[in-house]
Write a protein that holds these residues in place. Structure first.
Motif, PDB file in Angstrom:
ATOM      1  N   MET A   1     -19.251 -44.047  -8.305  1.00  0.00           N
ATOM      2  CA  MET A   1     -19.510 -42.743  -7.751  1.00  0.00           C
ATOM      3  C   MET A   1     -18.306 -42.224  -6.972  1.00  0.00           C
ATOM      4  O   MET A   1     -17.956 -41.073  -7.089  1.00  0.00           O
ATOM      5  N   TYR A   2     -17.672 -43.087  -6.147  1.00  0.00           N
ATOM      6  CA  TYR A   2     -16.493 -42.682  -5.391  1.00  0.00           C
ATOM      7  C   TYR A   2     -15.315 -43.529  -5.845  1.00  0.00           C
ATOM      8  O   TYR A   2     -15.327 -44.745  -5.691  1.00  0.00           O
ATOM      9  N   LYS A   3     -14.310 -42.873  -6.387  1.00  0.00           N
ATOM     10  CA  LYS A   3     -13.127 -43.583  -6.881  1.00  0.00           C
ATOM     11  C   LYS A   3     -12.063 -43.706  -5.793  1.00  0.00           C
ATOM     12  O   LYS A   3     -11.438 -44.741  -5.632  1.00  0.00           O
ATOM     13  N   ASP A   4     -11.853 -42.623  -5.050  1.00  0.00           N
ATOM     14  CA  ASP A   4     -10.847 -42.582  -3.985  1.00  0.00           C
ATOM     15  C   ASP A   4     -11.489 -42.076  -2.700  1.00  0.00           C
ATOM     16  O   ASP A   4     -12.032 -40.977  -2.667  1.00  0.00           O
ATOM     17  N   ILE A   5     -11.390 -42.887  -1.655  1.00  0.00           N
ATOM     18  CA  ILE A   5     -11.987 -42.554  -0.365  1.00  0.00           C
ATOM     19  C   ILE A   5     -10.872 -42.407   0.666  1.00  0.00           C
ATOM     20  O   ILE A   5     -10.082 -43.322   0.859  1.00  0.00           O
ATOM     21  N   LEU A   6     -10.829 -41.245   1.300  1.00  0.00           N
ATOM     22  CA  LEU A   6      -9.882 -41.014   2.384  1.00  0.00           C
ATOM     23  C   LEU A   6     -10.598 -41.289   3.695  1.00  0.00           C
ATOM     24  O   LEU A   6     -11.656 -40.705   3.971  1.00  0.00           O
ATOM     25  N   VAL A   7     -10.059 -42.213   4.486  1.00  0.00           N
ATOM     26  CA  VAL A   7     -10.658 -42.515   5.787  1.00  0.00           C
ATOM     27  C   VAL A   7      -9.632 -42.198   6.866  1.00  0.00           C
ATOM     28  O   VAL A   7      -8.494 -42.641   6.810  1.00  0.00           O
ATOM     29  N   SER A   8     -10.049 -41.373   7.811  1.00  0.00           N
ATOM     30  CA  SER A   8      -9.163 -40.944   8.885  1.00  0.00           C
ATOM     31  C   SER A   8      -9.434 -41.771  10.133  1.00  0.00           C
ATOM     32  O   SER A   8     -10.576 -41.911  10.565  1.00  0.00           O
ATOM     33  N   ILE A   9      -8.368 -42.311  10.709  1.00  0.00           N
ATOM     34  CA  ILE A   9      -8.455 -43.181  11.871  1.00  0.00           C
ATOM     35  C   ILE A   9      -7.664 -42.566  13.028  1.00  0.00           C
ATOM     36  O   ILE A   9      -6.513 -42.200  12.854  1.00  0.00           O
ATOM     37  N   VAL A  18     -13.223 -48.905  14.573  1.00  0.00           N
ATOM     38  CA  VAL A  18     -13.513 -50.098  13.759  1.00  0.00           C
ATOM     39  C   VAL A  18     -14.727 -49.858  12.878  1.00  0.00           C
ATOM     40  O   VAL A  18     -14.712 -50.142  11.680  1.00  0.00           O
ATOM     41  N   ARG A  19     -15.781 -49.309  13.448  1.00  0.00           N
ATOM     42  CA  ARG A  19     -17.006 -49.054  12.674  1.00  0.00           C
ATOM     43  C   ARG A  19     -16.744 -48.062  11.538  1.00  0.00           C
ATOM     44  O   ARG A  19     -17.289 -48.212  10.444  1.00  0.00           O
ATOM     45  N   THR A  20     -15.921 -47.075  11.783  1.00  0.00           N
ATOM     46  CA  THR A  20     -15.588 -46.099  10.744  1.00  0.00           C
ATOM     47  C   THR A  20     -14.882 -46.783   9.582  1.00  0.00           C
ATOM     48  O   THR A  20     -15.235 -46.570   8.418  1.00  0.00           O
ATOM     49  N   LEU A  21     -13.899 -47.610   9.891  1.00  0.00           N
ATOM     50  CA  LEU A  21     -13.177 -48.304   8.831  1.00  0.00           C
ATOM     51  C   LEU A  21     -14.074 -49.303   8.111  1.00  0.00           C
ATOM     52  O   LEU A  21     -14.029 -49.417   6.886  1.00  0.00           O
ATOM     53  N   GLU A  22     -14.908 -50.011   8.851  1.00  0.00           N
ATOM     54  CA  GLU A  22     -15.828 -50.959   8.214  1.00  0.00           C
ATOM     55  C   GLU A  22     -16.799 -50.240   7.271  1.00  0.00           C
ATOM     56  O   GLU A  22     -17.123 -50.752   6.198  1.00  0.00           O
ATOM     57  N   THR A  23     -17.246 -49.064   7.646  1.00  0.00           N
ATOM     58  CA  THR A  23     -18.116 -48.267   6.782  1.00  0.00           C
ATOM     59  C   THR A  23     -17.388 -47.882   5.505  1.00  0.00           C
ATOM     60  O   THR A  23     -17.928 -48.007   4.403  1.00  0.00           O
ATOM     61  N   ALA A  24     -16.145 -47.427   5.643  1.00  0.00           N
ATOM     62  CA  ALA A  24     -15.346 -47.060   4.469  1.00  0.00           C
ATOM     63  C   ALA A  24     -15.111 -48.273   3.568  1.00  0.00           C
ATOM     64  O   ALA A  24     -15.162 -48.161   2.340  1.00  0.00           O
ATOM     65  N   VAL A  25     -14.854 -49.432   4.174  1.00  0.00           N
ATOM     66  CA  VAL A  25     -14.663 -50.666   3.401  1.00  0.00           C
ATOM     67  C   VAL A  25     -15.933 -51.005   2.637  1.00  0.00           C
ATOM     68  O   VAL A  25     -15.876 -51.385   1.457  1.00  0.00           O
ATOM     69  N   ASP A  26     -17.092 -50.872   3.266  1.00  0.00           N
ATOM     70  CA  ASP A  26     -18.366 -51.134   2.582  1.00  0.00           C
ATOM     71  C   ASP A  26     -18.536 -50.215   1.377  1.00  0.00           C
ATOM     72  O   ASP A  26     -18.957 -50.658   0.303  1.00  0.00           O
ATOM     73  N   VAL A 109     -14.167 -40.082   4.981  1.00  0.00           N
ATOM     74  CA  VAL A 109     -14.911 -40.797   6.014  1.00  0.00           C
ATOM     75  C   VAL A 109     -14.142 -40.641   7.318  1.00  0.00           C
ATOM     76  O   VAL A 109     -12.937 -40.911   7.362  1.00  0.00           O
ATOM     77  N   LEU A 110     -14.822 -40.179   8.355  1.00  0.00           N
ATOM     78  CA  LEU A 110     -14.196 -40.041   9.665  1.00  0.00           C
ATOM     79  C   LEU A 110     -15.237 -40.202  10.746  1.00  0.00           C
ATOM     80  O   LEU A 110     -16.428 -40.211  10.479  1.00  0.00           O
ATOM     81  N   SER A 111     -14.761 -40.368  11.952  1.00  0.00           N
ATOM     82  CA  SER A 111     -15.689 -40.532  13.072  1.00  0.00           C
ATOM     83  C   SER A 111     -15.794 -39.224  13.833  1.00  0.00           C
ATOM     84  O   SER A 111     -14.941 -38.352  13.716  1.00  0.00           O
ATOM     85  N   ALA A 112     -16.858 -39.120  14.588  1.00  0.00           N
ATOM     86  CA  ALA A 112     -17.025 -37.975  15.480  1.00  0.00           C
ATOM     87  C   ALA A 112     -16.861 -38.484  16.896  1.00  0.00           C
ATOM     88  O   ALA A 112     -17.403 -39.526  17.266  1.00  0.00           O
ATOM     89  N   SER A 113     -16.096 -37.757  17.674  1.00  0.00           N
ATOM     90  CA  SER A 113     -15.885 -38.168  19.060  1.00  0.00           C
ATOM     91  C   SER A 113     -17.180 -38.032  19.835  1.00  0.00           C
ATOM     92  O   SER A 113     -18.095 -37.331  19.438  1.00  0.00           O
TER      93      SER A 113
END
Length: 141
Positions: A1-9, A18-26, A109-113
């Motif tokens: 379903m998702y081939k390329d995921i951009l995760v902003s840190i 950490v949780r944001t990156l772990e979610t993207a890794v999952d 994938v990104l986090s909200a402050s």
């Protein structure tokens, strides 16, 4: 379903990311996706502001961010997950959207402050990404 995921840190708040990156890794593990892990070094907008910083400050900041991003992913991205590092420079939400298009991301994938009175539900950069993205955005709290 998702081939390329951009995760902003946001490396300024790495412990909270950490949780944001772990979610993207999952997600990457589940879908066999490639991660594009990025951070953005903001610019100072007006040249008058930049004049207060030493010459080469932005170059040094970008280099430092690149090194910190590599250290961060080494800690939290398993070896079997294909990933690359991106350091943007400029407006945070614009850089996220620009790179999402450049890498042909299927998901951001990104986090909200944490909410402050002026940004009660979602941070200003996350809100702008959600509002302007042409692809799905997962906001991790």
């Amino acid at each position: 379903m998702y081939k390329d995921i951009l995760v902003s840190i946001d490396l300024g708040h790495a412990e909270g990311e950490v949780r944001t990156l772990e979610t993207a890794v999952d997600y990457a593990r589940t879908f066999g996706s490639r991660l594009h892990v990025m951070t953005v070094v903001p610019d100072y907008g007006m040249s008058i502001v930049g004049g207060f910083f030493p010459k080469g400050h932005e170059h040094d900041a970008i280099q430092h961010a690149n090194e910190a991003l590599h250290e961060f992913t080494k800690k939290y991205v398993p070896d079997e997950i294909k990933h690359r590092h991106i350091v943007g420079h400029g407006s945070i939400y614009r850089e996220i959207l620009r790179y999402a298009g450049e890498v042909e991301a299927d998901l951001i994938v990104l986090s909200a402050s944490r909410p402050s009175p002026e940004d009660y539900l979602i941070g200003p950069n996350a809100a702008r990404v959600v509002r302007h993205a042409s692809i799905s955005v997962l906001v991790v709290r």
